[in-house]
Design a protein around this motif. Sequence first.
Motif: not given
Length: 173
Positions: A55, A57, A59, A83, A138, A140, A142
Amino acid sequence: LAPTPTLAATETAGSPATSTAGATGTATATAAATATTAQPQGVEERISFEPGATSATVENAVVSGTRDRYLVEAVAGQTMMVEISAAEDNAEFQVLAPDGQELASEAAGEGDLWEATLPQSGDYVIVVGPTRGNATYSLEVTIPPLETREPTRISFEPDMAATVVEGRLEAGE
């Protein structure tokens, strides 16, 4: 100018489409971001997972009237989870398959998690935009590794130069 995006990858057992299995720990995803005021779109960047990471992330902030685009390479049959969260619940994303077909359209605060088995191999595009005003978000992504079966040992009878192995493969295996 848009703020410089930051990426952090979480490393777990297994790997995404372009990585090999690694130990548990923390890794940094690599990305090349371009953001200028002359472009009507926001950033366009590739999200790459370090070996063993499943994963990453991102930002960032997207300005009203623009869209940020993230490319993620994956293999048919893998599961992708996306997400998004936004400080003011004012960001949304779309997921486009390599052939351009829209697979998802979700907004922060209204079903901000999307998950699906990917229909084809290639670069998927995640497009992020604000629903109103500017949006700080943000994101994410995966992609767990495909499940693999234990290898089957092929054995030869004494004094034999060939053998027959029978089996069955499902699509994507």
